[in-house]
Design a protein around this motif. Structure first.
Motif, short mmCIF file in Angstrom:
data_model
loop_
_atom_site.label_atom_id
_atom_site.label_comp_id
_atom_site.label_asym_id
_atom_site.label_seq_id
_atom_site.Cartn_x
_atom_site.Cartn_y
_atom_site.Cartn_z
N LYS A 1 46.76 27.38 36.60
CA LYS A 1 47.20 28.57 35.86
C LYS A 1 46.05 29.51 35.59
O LYS A 1 46.16 30.72 35.68
CB LYS A 1 47.87 28.14 34.55
N GLU A 2 44.92 28.90 35.27
CA GLU A 2 43.75 29.75 35.03
C GLU A 2 43.38 30.54 36.27
O GLU A 2 43.04 31.71 36.18
CB GLU A 2 42.56 28.88 34.62
N GLN A 3 43.46 29.87 37.38
CA GLN A 3 43.13 30.57 38.63
C GLN A 3 44.06 31.74 38.87
O GLN A 3 43.63 32.84 39.20
CB GLN A 3 43.22 29.60 39.81
N GLU B 1 45.71 33.32 36.64
CA GLU B 1 45.42 34.33 35.63
C GLU B 1 44.22 35.18 36.07
O GLU B 1 44.21 36.40 35.92
CB GLU B 1 45.13 33.64 34.29
N GLU B 2 43.25 34.48 36.64
CA GLU B 2 42.05 35.16 37.14
C GLU B 2 42.41 36.17 38.23
O GLU B 2 41.96 37.32 38.25
CB GLU B 2 41.10 34.09 37.69
N MET B 3 43.27 35.73 39.14
CA MET B 3 43.69 36.61 40.23
C MET B 3 44.43 37.83 39.68
O MET B 3 44.21 38.95 40.12
CB MET B 3 44.62 35.85 41.18
N ARG B 4 45.31 37.55 38.74
CA ARG B 4 46.06 38.65 38.12
C ARG B 4 45.11 39.71 37.59
O ARG B 4 45.25 40.90 37.86
CB ARG B 4 46.90 38.14 36.95
N LEU B 5 44.14 39.22 36.82
CA LEU B 5 43.22 40.16 36.20
C LEU B 5 42.46 40.97 37.23
O LEU B 5 42.28 42.18 37.09
CB LEU B 5 42.23 39.40 35.32
N GLN B 6 42.01 40.28 38.26
CA GLN B 6 41.26 40.99 39.30
C GLN B 6 42.10 42.07 39.96
O GLN B 6 41.66 43.19 40.17
CB GLN B 6 40.77 40.00 40.35
N THR B 7 43.34 41.70 40.27
CA THR B 7 44.23 42.67 40.91
C THR B 7 44.44 43.87 39.99
O THR B 7 44.34 45.02 40.41
CB THR B 7 45.58 42.02 41.23
N GLN C 1 42.58 44.93 37.63
CA GLN C 1 41.37 45.75 37.53
C GLN C 1 41.17 46.63 38.75
O GLN C 1 40.79 47.80 38.65
CB GLN C 1 40.15 44.86 37.32
N LYS D 1 44.21 23.84 35.37
CA LYS D 1 43.29 24.60 36.21
C LYS D 1 44.00 25.71 37.01
O LYS D 1 43.56 26.86 37.01
CB LYS D 1 42.60 23.64 37.18
#
Lengths: 197, 197, 197, 197
Positions: A5-7, A9-15, A17, A3
């Motif tokens: 790591k997914e979170q 990864e999600e933060m990375r993507l948001q940043t 973007q 879980k």
DNA sequence: CATGAATGAGGCTTCATTCAT
DNA sequence: TATGAATGAAGCCTCATTCAT
């Protein structure tokens, strides 16, 4: 994947973007040299240090956006070519996609980025972008050539004709950015007429 | 005996011309922000400090060139309007002047300067330049309107049509600068076709 | 001396006086570092080149003025000492001369120049000026000492007393320059009271 | 984990204090124009660029110090007025505070900064500082007026008297900076005598 | 004697990038 | 991952001084 790591990864993507969106806007509005990295971080609501986690330099962020812009353009061309239909239909799709794109905030910024020239001062990077621009024109030129054989396109050097249309789209994107929505976009027919009978 | 006033005037003029030529080239190629004053002085073969005898800042030099570019554009429009002949003749003159201009070194730089947007970051200066650009389009639009009445121009919103032609010229100037002489200019007829039947 | 030479001499003197007057005013108002030589030339209505005929550098002009100011101060002291009369009369003359001087345009500038400290950054020059300032105080101190013997002056360290009076005059000159004529000068008695019973 | 806000605050404060101390010393010794920013940074043991995180310009640093100096002066006046006691006691406190202050390194710099005139060349800033100086004199003048009613102060225009005392303190601070500790400070009584019987 | 154009070192300021926490 | 303070090279601009005429 756990879980956590997914979170992350999600933060990375948001940043990423947020940074892309901010960079795109500012680079389009002011160019690479006149845009400063602090401003980008502020617009993206991201700290300066974090920006450098994702991009090693201002130029890298710019190039990633410029390449993304060219990639979008290439995808449109591909899509256009895969379309079943006459050359006229394909050109119509192209012009429509442009007119739609230029009305969206991000869309116009991508068009503007594409139209910028020699921004990096890095000969290698500038040359690569230039090549992609030439290819985009050549792709359209091949379509025009086909259209001339089919009797749908006007006569004349296909490369010149393709360049004229793309020139017009770039100029229009530029005016749109300058004048805002007060600059009414031309009808599809006005643009199509550059190439078709 | 003091150096004669005429001599000083002559020196001043020469220096100013060298600075204008150098500034025009570099600003066109790289934009205001990416061009540095040292480079301009070097290109003009003039010392750094001397630039500041004639221009109070880099921005002022840029603005004087941008205004000069707009003035040249205005003069062409005037000349075009004074021409005795049909709207088609006038538009023909316009396109011809563009195609001639864009082949000359200085000419293309002026077109590029005109197409640059929001270079100064100075709201007042940017707005003034923007106004002049809008006026240039509106002038052409009036001609198109006349052409529509005379049955020489294609139908459609005159402003949009005028903008399409000017957009095309700007895009072409831009490609020409990017690709050099390897970018063959379009035939006059390709451009004229945007507006005329 | 032939007529012509006299005329030249006359011109020289006039030019030098214009430069001194302009330099005095500007150095007093803004200090050495903040005053620029072009401004002095302009104020003096003299060309930049001509200024350099008479003074080899900005610092030299400043020092010539500072030394002149100290010289005037020395002359006043001399005059004061040669006066026949009591110490009180002499001090009275001193204070009167100050109050008169500070009301004249040039006069106040001289007082201000004297009060400036470490302007040149040149250790030798600064030290020389400093020595003259100390001497001026010491001269006055000797007079105070005499006054104390005569029972005219208040008790206390003569050097401290002299310094207090001169300090007051400098501060007053400074206020006068800051506030203009809106700053009413103190009565002679207020200043004299610092030293005399 | 991000660096704690408190830590940042602590760092900021330390840096600011170092800059203030260095700026105060150098501005007092050489004035605004003759002090260069590199020197300040060096004295503060801080990098050149860091200064600009905290002050937008050399002038701003100067003004912040000048205002701080005026503020300290105002606080002293306030303290003096709140003192229970005769006018003579209050003036005594004032002179004592001056003589104490002028013996401390920072203290003398503050007095010198206050005495500087028209340093910034910025009319608005200069005028504001000037106003504060006038107010300081007027505050003291009011006290003198009271003292005259009480029979403690000498006769004469209260503003002139106040100006004379403040002039003397400024001149003394200036001499002290010029001559160093070799310049013996005057006894309290010498200064008090300017205003009191 | 007189002029002001020309030079370039040096000052102020910005900003991409690094780094300790 | 996240922060923003810190650095210093590089850019813009000023100005004392020189020099051709």
């Amino acid at each position: 994947m756990p879980k956590q790591k997914e979170q992350f990864e999600e933060m990375r993507l948001q940043t990423i973007q947020k940074l892309q969106k901010a960079g795109l806007k500012l680079f389009a509005q002011k160019g690479l040299a006149a845009t400063n990295i602090k401003e980008i971080a502020k617009e993206a609501q991201v700290s300066l240090g974090l920006l450098y986690h994702y991009y090693s330099s201002k130029e890298e962020l710019y190039l990633s956006l410029a390449n993304e812009a060219m990639e979008k353009s290439r995808l449109l061309a591909e899509q256009m070519n895969q379309l079943e239909g006459s050359v006229g239909d394909k050109l119509s799709l192209f012009v429509e996609a442009f007119l739609n794109g230029v009305q969206k905030e991000d869309g116009i910024y991508y068009f503007i980025i594409i139209s910028q020239l020699f921004e990096t001062g890095n000969p290698e990077a500038d040359r690569q972008l230039l090549d992609k621009k030439r290819q985009a024109i050549e792709n359209l030129a091949r379509l025009v050539e086909q259209g001339q054989k089919d009797g749908e396109c006007v006569e004349g050097d296909p490369f010149q004709l393709a360049a004229a249309l793309i020139s017009a789209t770039q100029g229009i994107a530029s005016f749109r950015l300058m004048f805002g929505e007060g600059f009414g976009l031309p009808d599809k027919s006005i643009l199509l007429r550059i190439l078709t009978k």
